[in-house]
Design an enzyme around this catalytic site. Structure first.
Site, PDB file in Angstrom:
ATOM      1  N   LYS A 158       0.899  -1.381   0.057  1.00  7.30           N
ATOM      2  CA  LYS A 158      -0.071  -0.082  -0.175  1.00  7.30           C
ATOM      3  C   LYS A 158       0.697   1.217  -0.169  1.00  7.30           C
ATOM      4  CE  LYS A 158      -4.308   1.695   2.064  1.00  7.30           C
ATOM      5  NZ  LYS A 158      -5.372   1.298   3.081  1.00  7.30           N
ATOM      6  N   GLU A 208     -19.135  -5.920  10.195  1.00  6.33           N
ATOM      7  CA  GLU A 208     -20.202  -5.290  11.190  1.00  6.33           C
ATOM      8  C   GLU A 208     -21.129  -5.958  11.524  1.00  6.33           C
ATOM      9  OE1 GLU A 208     -18.472  -2.779   7.734  1.00  6.33           O
ATOM     10  OE2 GLU A 208     -19.289  -4.567   8.015  1.00  6.33           O
ATOM     11  N   ARG A 260     -25.332  -2.257   7.429  1.00  7.89           N
ATOM     12  CA  ARG A 260     -24.991  -3.461   7.128  1.00  7.89           C
ATOM     13  C   ARG A 260     -25.273  -4.735   8.023  1.00  7.89           C
ATOM     14  NH1 ARG A 260     -19.131  -3.739   4.083  1.00  7.89           N
ATOM     15  NH2 ARG A 260     -20.323  -5.140   2.749  1.00  7.89           N
TER      16      ARG A 260
END
Length: 637
Positions: free
Chosen positions: A289, A374, A402
């Site tokens: 990243k 979640e 969610r």
């Protein structure tokens, strides 16, 4: 390696020749490394000009080039997960000259968006959707007998969500022809295991290996069962030494990797080989990243996104910055934890965004980051609450959607003592509708046992969090992104009276009932109208006594909220008045029945009539209609 973000547009002669992936596929494969360099430099420049998601895009430059080079996009379907990765894809798919409009009003969206480009095959905002969507596309191609390949790119932590594994399980059952690229950027599955895995990857991806493998199965089928089992076990052990192959192969995928996701000499031939294979394939690549930008490589979390790079304009201001709401939450969390050792904090992969870094350091044994999961986060909190802990769940409004089933069935139905710090409530500016918290008041207030609070400033946020923590049941405090009006914080924590609002301004004829973050603009509009203003504070339960008081003394009630009007706080007021048999005109102001496009927050509010001027104008129009019956008839038409 770049060490600074260029302030002026770089020279990109090779990139300038690529107006679409079709142009890219005309290049020699030896040109791709230079193109990757130019693409990375151009990406650094454009994000510096506009701000936006940063590190993930830098990490997939080579992968994006290789995918568009090997696959015939847009006919072949390319589905991105975690839309943060899509900036290089947008540059290569005809939107290079519009990158300066990224995340601005009427500009490019910060995520893939179907109506923006035919190359954006699936709209993305929430993570872990790519495999399900790509599987659906692969099945559609098979059912319609279309010559089309389908690729899903998942990564940046998205493999931590259960939905991804649900899709993997189903893909294996359907035997659909699709490729899942697992972009492992050290925030997903594993760390790079060195050169041995690259050697095996070359073998596993080659047509020769797969032909031998399939032919070998035919031969081995004629051997005694014990011999077949030994050979299969040997292959499994070889892969298992260097990769997560057994996991994915047990789920029905042909696993290939891990390979270096920045090595185009490896990526391109590997993808070409995979393109010829049948059935579900899993390519595991290792990337970094922030690749190519030294500060982002050193701090991938801090450079996940950046603000617009502004030219220096003299000495910096010494005026203290207002705290963000997430920081107010984080400070309250630490203060409350000092008072009560039963407090535990849970977040679904949003430690930094929710302001929990300090808490995580001070109370590591009471901090639980469950990754992008979640649903699990809420049921975990439910289990903790069942056995004596006091869980606080920090979650964005859009992400709480969610886990709605878990909120109802696992927490509210059992009336469990869980506090929700709901961040990014309302419009969120440049991130656009995928991240806006436009619906939480509507979907929370209909749930029995819930207490729902909407603070109007920083100190109310702090005191409401404490109020929710003291309440022996599920309680939610929803607060916006960014900073507030600058109200001074009171260190002492004092529980509010549940369901009690405040009258902030007394006026005539019109009463504005404000729920949450729009109090400042509501008060501004009220000054010109000489209107009363109530800071209602509680959406559930309502302060019905205050509503009655305002209904008795005013000709028009105006409800104000940064939530959809449909089913929101204003609807709660209307429902109450109807139950009481009271015929009082009510103007409900809030977000319209449409998704509000990206732009800065002020522009978004103005576009839906929620600036001070817009609020005043709508109230005056309604007053005129009340005073002239013909205007009412006209407005109904």
């Amino acid at each position: 390696m770049f060490k600074e973000i260029p302030l002026h547009r770089p020279t990109t002669p090779l990139l300038d020749t690529v107006a679409s992936p079709a142009d890219l596929r005309q290049l020699d494969v030896d040109d791709l490394p230079q193109l990757a360099h130019e693409l990375r430099e151009f990406l650094l420049y454009t994000v510096g000009q506009t701000g936006g998601h940063f590190g993930a895009g830098l990490g997939v430059v080579e992968l994006t080039l290789a995918l568009h080079y090997v696959y015939n996009t847009p006919n072949d379907r390319l589905v991105w997960d975690v839309g943060h990765q899509c900036y290089p894809h947008k540059i290569l798919t005809g939107r290079r000259e519009r990158m300066g409009s990224m995340r601005q009003g009427n500009g490019l969206a910060g995520f893939p968006k179907r109506d923006e480009s035919e190359y954006d095959t699936f709209g993305v905002g929430h993570s872990s959707t790519s495999i399900s969507a790509a599987l659906g596309m692969a099945i559609a191609a098979r059912q319609q007998q279309l010559d089309r390949h389908t690729v899903a790119v998942i990564g940046d932590g998205a493999m931590t969500a259960g939905m991804a594994f649900e899709a993997i399980n189903h893909a294996a059952h359907t035997r659909a022809n699709m490729l899942v690229v697992l972009n492992d950027n050290q925030m997903s599955i594993s760390k790079n295991t060195g050169g041995l895995n690259t050697y095996f990857s070359k073998i596993w991806a080659s047509k020769t290996y797969n032909q031998i493998r399939d032919g070998g199965k035919s031969v081995l089928s004629k051997l005694p069962r014990s011999a077949t089992e030994i050979v299969a076990r040997l292959e499994e052990y070889m892969k298992g030494m260097v990769s997560p192959a057994p996991l994915f192969e047990e789920l029905g995928f042909n696993y290939i990797g891990p390979i270096d996701g920045h090595d185009l000499d490896m990526l391109v031939p590997t993808l070409r080989n995979i393109r010829e294979l049948e059935g579900p394939q899993m390519l595991h690549i290792m990337t970094q990243k922030g690749k190519g930008f030294a500060p982002a490589e050193a701090d991938p979390v801090g450079f996940h996104a950046i603000a617009k790079i502004e030219p220096k304009k003299g000495p910096a201001s010494t005026k203290p910055k207002k705290p963000k709401y997430q920081d107010i939450f984080g400070a309250w969390l630490c203060d409350e934890a000092d008072r009560d050792d039963k407090l535990v904090a849970i977040t679904p992969a949003m430690c930094e965004g929710s302001g929990m870094v300090t808490f995580a350091k001070q109370f590591p044994e009471r901090f639980y980051d469950v990754a992008i999961a979640e649903q699990h986060a809420l049921t975990l909190a439910a289990g903790m609450a069942c056995d004596g802990l006091k869980p606080v769940v920090a979650i964005y409004s859009t992400f709480l959607q969610r886990a709605y089933d878990q909120l109802i069935h696992d927490i509210a139905l059992q009336n469990l003592d869980v506090v929700f710090g709901i961040d990014r409530a309302g419009l969120v500016g440049e991130d656009g509708p995928t991240h806006s918290g436009a619906f939480d008041l509507s979907y929370l207030r209909c749930i029995p046992n819930m207490v729902v609070m909407a603070p109007s400033d920083e100190n109310e946020t702090r005191q409401m969090l404490h109020t929710g923590y003291q309440y022996p049941g599920p309680a939610a405090v929803r607060y916006p992104r960014g900073t507030g009006p600058g109200v001074e914080l009171v260190n002492t924590l004092t529980a509010m009276e549940i369901g009690k609002g405040l009258l902030r301004r007394e006026g005539r004829e019109v009463a504005i009932l404000n729920f949450g973050s729009l109090l400042t603009v509501g008060l501004s509009a009220a000054e010109n109208l000489d209107a009363s203003v109530a800071d209602m504070r509680f959406v559930k339960p309502l302060d019905t006594a205050l509503i009655d008081q305002l209904a008795d003394g005013h000709q028009l009630l105006v409800t104000l909220e940064e939530n959809v009007v449909a089913g929101g706080a204003g609807s709660a007021v209307v429902e109450y008045l109807n139950q009481q048999g009271r015929s009082v005109p009510v103007l409900q102001l809030g977000l319209p029945d449409r998704f509000v496009d990206h732009g800065n927050h002020g522009e978004q509010l103005a576009s839906v009539g929620l600036s001070a001027e817009g609020i005043e104008q709508q109230i005056r129009q309604r007053l005129a209609a009340l005073h002239d019956p013909r205007a009412v008839i006209s407005s109904v038409k």
